[in-house]
Design a protein around this motif. Structure first.
Motif, mmCIF file in Angstrom:
data_model
loop_
_atom_site.group_PDB
_atom_site.id
_atom_site.type_symbol
_atom_site.label_atom_id
_atom_site.label_comp_id
_atom_site.label_asym_id
_atom_site.label_seq_id
_atom_site.Cartn_x
_atom_site.Cartn_y
_atom_site.Cartn_z
ATOM 1 N N HIS A 75 -14.021 -6.521 73.530
ATOM 2 C CA HIS A 75 -14.788 -5.310 73.764
ATOM 3 C C HIS A 75 -15.043 -5.161 75.252
ATOM 4 O O HIS A 75 -15.409 -6.130 75.927
ATOM 5 C CB HIS A 75 -16.115 -5.409 72.994
ATOM 6 C CG HIS A 75 -16.883 -4.144 73.036
ATOM 7 N ND1 HIS A 75 -17.909 -3.940 73.912
ATOM 8 C CD2 HIS A 75 -16.739 -3.016 72.321
ATOM 9 C CE1 HIS A 75 -18.389 -2.716 73.717
ATOM 10 N NE2 HIS A 75 -17.703 -2.145 72.762
ATOM 11 N N PRO A 113 -14.389 -8.450 69.048
ATOM 12 C CA PRO A 113 -15.022 -7.966 67.810
ATOM 13 C C PRO A 113 -14.439 -8.719 66.617
ATOM 14 O O PRO A 113 -13.229 -8.945 66.566
ATOM 15 C CB PRO A 113 -14.633 -6.486 67.746
ATOM 16 C CG PRO A 113 -13.914 -6.176 69.007
ATOM 17 C CD PRO A 113 -13.505 -7.450 69.664
ATOM 18 N N GLU A 132 -18.401 -10.505 68.613
ATOM 19 C CA GLU A 132 -19.257 -9.323 68.485
ATOM 20 C C GLU A 132 -19.121 -8.756 67.075
ATOM 21 O O GLU A 132 -18.010 -8.586 66.565
ATOM 22 C CB GLU A 132 -18.783 -8.292 69.509
ATOM 23 C CG GLU A 132 -19.744 -7.186 69.723
ATOM 24 C CD GLU A 132 -19.337 -6.364 70.943
ATOM 25 O OE1 GLU A 132 -20.105 -6.331 71.907
ATOM 26 O OE2 GLU A 132 -18.257 -5.765 70.922
ATOM 27 N N LEU A 133 -20.269 -8.454 66.428
ATOM 28 C CA LEU A 133 -20.221 -7.909 65.067
ATOM 29 C C LEU A 133 -20.030 -6.400 65.092
ATOM 30 O O LEU A 133 -19.299 -5.825 64.280
ATOM 31 C CB LEU A 133 -21.509 -8.242 64.310
ATOM 32 C CG LEU A 133 -21.799 -9.724 64.102
ATOM 33 C CD1 LEU A 133 -23.098 -9.910 63.318
ATOM 34 C CD2 LEU A 133 -20.642 -10.402 63.382
ATOM 35 N N GLU A 134 -20.731 -5.748 66.010
ATOM 36 C CA GLU A 134 -20.507 -4.329 66.320
ATOM 37 C C GLU A 134 -20.926 -4.188 67.782
ATOM 38 O O GLU A 134 -21.548 -5.100 68.337
ATOM 39 C CB GLU A 134 -21.289 -3.413 65.364
ATOM 40 C CG GLU A 134 -22.774 -3.516 65.482
ATOM 41 C CD GLU A 134 -23.512 -2.545 64.538
ATOM 42 O OE1 GLU A 134 -22.958 -2.104 63.533
ATOM 43 O OE2 GLU A 134 -24.677 -2.248 64.857
ATOM 44 N N PRO A 135 -20.555 -3.088 68.447
ATOM 45 C CA PRO A 135 -20.827 -3.032 69.879
ATOM 46 C C PRO A 135 -22.275 -3.412 70.209
ATOM 47 O O PRO A 135 -23.219 -2.856 69.647
ATOM 48 C CB PRO A 135 -20.520 -1.578 70.240
ATOM 49 C CG PRO A 135 -19.476 -1.186 69.238
ATOM 50 C CD PRO A 135 -19.825 -1.916 67.974
ATOM 51 N N VAL A 190 -30.042 -4.470 66.382
ATOM 52 C CA VAL A 190 -29.290 -3.931 65.244
ATOM 53 C C VAL A 190 -30.085 -2.728 64.742
ATOM 54 O O VAL A 190 -31.252 -2.870 64.374
ATOM 55 C CB VAL A 190 -29.187 -4.973 64.108
ATOM 56 C CG1 VAL A 190 -28.403 -4.413 62.939
ATOM 57 C CG2 VAL A 190 -28.577 -6.265 64.621
ATOM 58 N N SER A 232 -27.436 0.595 60.844
ATOM 59 C CA SER A 232 -26.191 -0.100 61.171
ATOM 60 C C SER A 232 -25.333 -0.334 59.928
ATOM 61 O O SER A 232 -25.849 -0.690 58.859
ATOM 62 C CB SER A 232 -26.523 -1.449 61.814
ATOM 63 O OG SER A 232 -25.406 -2.314 61.734
ATOM 64 N N LEU A 288 -23.702 -2.761 59.399
ATOM 65 C CA LEU A 288 -23.720 -4.193 59.055
ATOM 66 C C LEU A 288 -24.708 -4.491 57.929
ATOM 67 O O LEU A 288 -24.570 -5.488 57.220
ATOM 68 C CB LEU A 288 -24.142 -5.027 60.279
ATOM 69 C CG LEU A 288 -23.200 -5.032 61.472
ATOM 70 C CD1 LEU A 288 -23.869 -5.681 62.680
ATOM 71 C CD2 LEU A 288 -21.904 -5.773 61.125
ATOM 72 N N SER A 325 -12.369 -4.256 57.963
ATOM 73 C CA SER A 325 -13.634 -4.939 57.657
ATOM 74 C C SER A 325 -13.715 -6.212 58.484
ATOM 75 O O SER A 325 -12.710 -6.883 58.665
ATOM 76 C CB SER A 325 -13.684 -5.309 56.169
ATOM 77 O OG SER A 325 -14.683 -6.288 55.955
ATOM 78 N N PRO A 326 -14.909 -6.569 58.980
ATOM 79 C CA PRO A 326 -15.017 -7.864 59.667
ATOM 80 C C PRO A 326 -15.039 -9.032 58.677
ATOM 81 O O PRO A 326 -14.906 -10.177 59.083
ATOM 82 C CB PRO A 326 -16.367 -7.775 60.393
ATOM 83 C CG PRO A 326 -17.084 -6.605 59.839
ATOM 84 C CD PRO A 326 -16.155 -5.788 58.996
#
Ligand code: HEM
Length: 416
Positions: A11, A18, A46-49, A87, A91, A93, A393-394
């Motif tokens: 990122h 990510p 990183e899970l999301e920005p 978060v 989110s 997540l 998907s993560p």
């Protein structure tokens, strides 16, 4: 900030990779290997920005993480970035990571109280009967496309069977299973449909609970109602919901990956046909190479500590890097194919939260794979293996489609 390892699309703002870049890569193991080369057995991702986490990739470190609940909690209310608003409340997540009052979000004695009904219920499953029921559901579904000579084994099979099979374990018939599946699709669909889908999903299960209270049967719904640890209807319902939602996509992924291995990997397919390896070996190989939960959320550090040579702060989020840990050079054999019978993988995790449904998950997946191979001899993938893509998907890495053809099976029974 260190430079991203080669092969890892980092990122721009944080320099962190990510998590979804690994699960979405043509070969996820390359990304994990690059991360390992850069960070060692525990990497910052990183899970999301703007939302960092530790990805635990060492087999030994994974055991520490999952077995030591005094230090690493399963309860997301201990996540500092969630508490402090890093978060956001909306989110993407949170459906996977947000805290809920169920077995997944509990630690210690409260976890054991909610967990015992699941273990006891699973132990009561009559496996022969369950296998027959799942086989009948598979046959019914295959009959829908057998005469066509072509199908998408993800869209028309692997995404449907798990829900029907899980529903049948809870005492719903095939129509009830289809209804649940429609509600789930709405739940994960557009925002408008989503709430109605959620309500409908829970209503179907509540109706079944109330019916079984009147007329007990030999199924998991009744087993939960009988269990002294569960105190009220909300806990009965949550126990059913958590089992069905934890089992659905994981089993889809396991069926899809086993079929993909059998159809795409000439070395594996020829060994299978040569008789040296059976379906159980294919199922295990899929768990090693492509565990259904590629990454699993999460644990939260209860105090400052150290893991894999990194300083972990109280409230940090740690992700179970299941696929990466299965590929840890410490345990991964030199030979690409795992020794038959070796189940030291972490596909089902470890410690108190280890998957309670390993036996029924294998029963459903094995029956689904075996039945389609048996019913449709001559199955062939119609796209090159390299063209298979993954649903973004993560956490999971489910193929978007597995288009196949086969000699049409005339006379396939069409069930009403
Ligand atoms: C392909 C098959 C499956 C795989 C690979 C799988 C994997 C996992 C993993 C990795 C966990 C997380 C453990 C942790 O946080 O440490 C888990 C938990 C769980 N799984 Fe599975 N699972 C599968 C199928 C199922 C099925 C079919 C069910 C239900 C019928 C199920 C029910 C659950 C539940 C309820 C938990 C939470 C347990 C707890 O927190 O104590 N799973 N599973």
């Amino acid at each position: 900030m260190t430079a991203p390892p080669p092969g890892c699309p980092a990122h721009a703002a944080t320099g962190l990779v990510p998590l979804a870049a690994a699960t979405g890569a043509p070969d996820h193991r390359e990304v994990y290997r690059a991360l390992r080369a850069e960070w060692g057995d525990v990497a910052r991702v990183e899970l999301e920005p703007g939302v960092p986490a530790w990805l635990v990739m060492g087999h030994r470190e994974m055991l520490t993480l999952t077995r030591n609940e005094q230090l690493f909690s399963r309860d997301a209310r201990n996540w500092r970035d969630l508490r402090e608003g890093v978060v956001s409340p909306d989110s993407g997540l949170l459906p996977m990571m947000g805290w809920r009052a169920n077995v997944v979000g509990a630690d210690g004695p409260e976890h054991r109280r909610l967990r015992a009904p699941l273990d006891d219920g699973v132990a009561r499953i009559d496996q022969r009967r369950a296998r027959r029921q799942v086989e009948a559901l598979c046959e019914e579904l295959i009959a829908e496309f057998a005469a066509r000579g072509s199908a998408d084994l993800v869209g028309e099979y692997a995404t449907i069977i798990p829900m029907l099979a899980l529903a049948s374990l809870f005492g719903l018939d095939s129509a009830g299973g289809h209804e649940l599946l429609r509600a789930l699709i709405a739940l994960f669909g557009s925002a408008d449909d989503s709430q109605a889908g959620n309500r409908q999903f829970e209503e179907i299960l509540l109706d079944t609970l109330r019916e079984r209270r009147e007329r007990p049967a030999d199924d998991l719904t009744t087993a939960f109602l009988d269990h002294p640890n569960l105190r009220n209807e909300a806990e009965h319902l949550q126990s059913v919901v958590v089992m069905i939602s934890a089992g659905n996509e994981t089993v889809t992924a396991w069926i899809a990956h086993t079929l993909r291995l059998l159809l795409c990997d000439p070395r594996f397919a020829s060994r299978l046909h040569g008789g040296r390896l059976g379906i159980d070996d294919a199922l295990d190989e899929a768990l090693w190479r492509d565990p259904p939960m590629n990454n699993m959320p999460a644990r939260y550090a209860l105090r400052d500590t150290e893991l894999g040579g990194h300083r972990i702060r109280e409230g940090d989020c740690l992700i179970l890097g299941i696929a990466a840990a299965n590929d840890d050079p410490l345990i991964r054999p030199e030979d690409e194919l795992t020794e038959p019978g070796n189940r030291a993988h972490l596909a089902f995790s470890a410690g108190p939260h280890v998957c309670p449904a390993q036996v029924p998950a294998r029963l459903i997946t094995r029956t689904a794979v075996k039945t389609v191979l048996h019913r449709l001899p001559g199955l062939r993938l119609t796209v090159p293996a390299e063209e298979i893509r993954w649903r973004p998907s993560p956490w999971t890495r489910v193929p978007t489609a597995l288009p196949v053809d086969f000699p049409p099976a005339p006379g396939a029974v069409r069930h009403p």
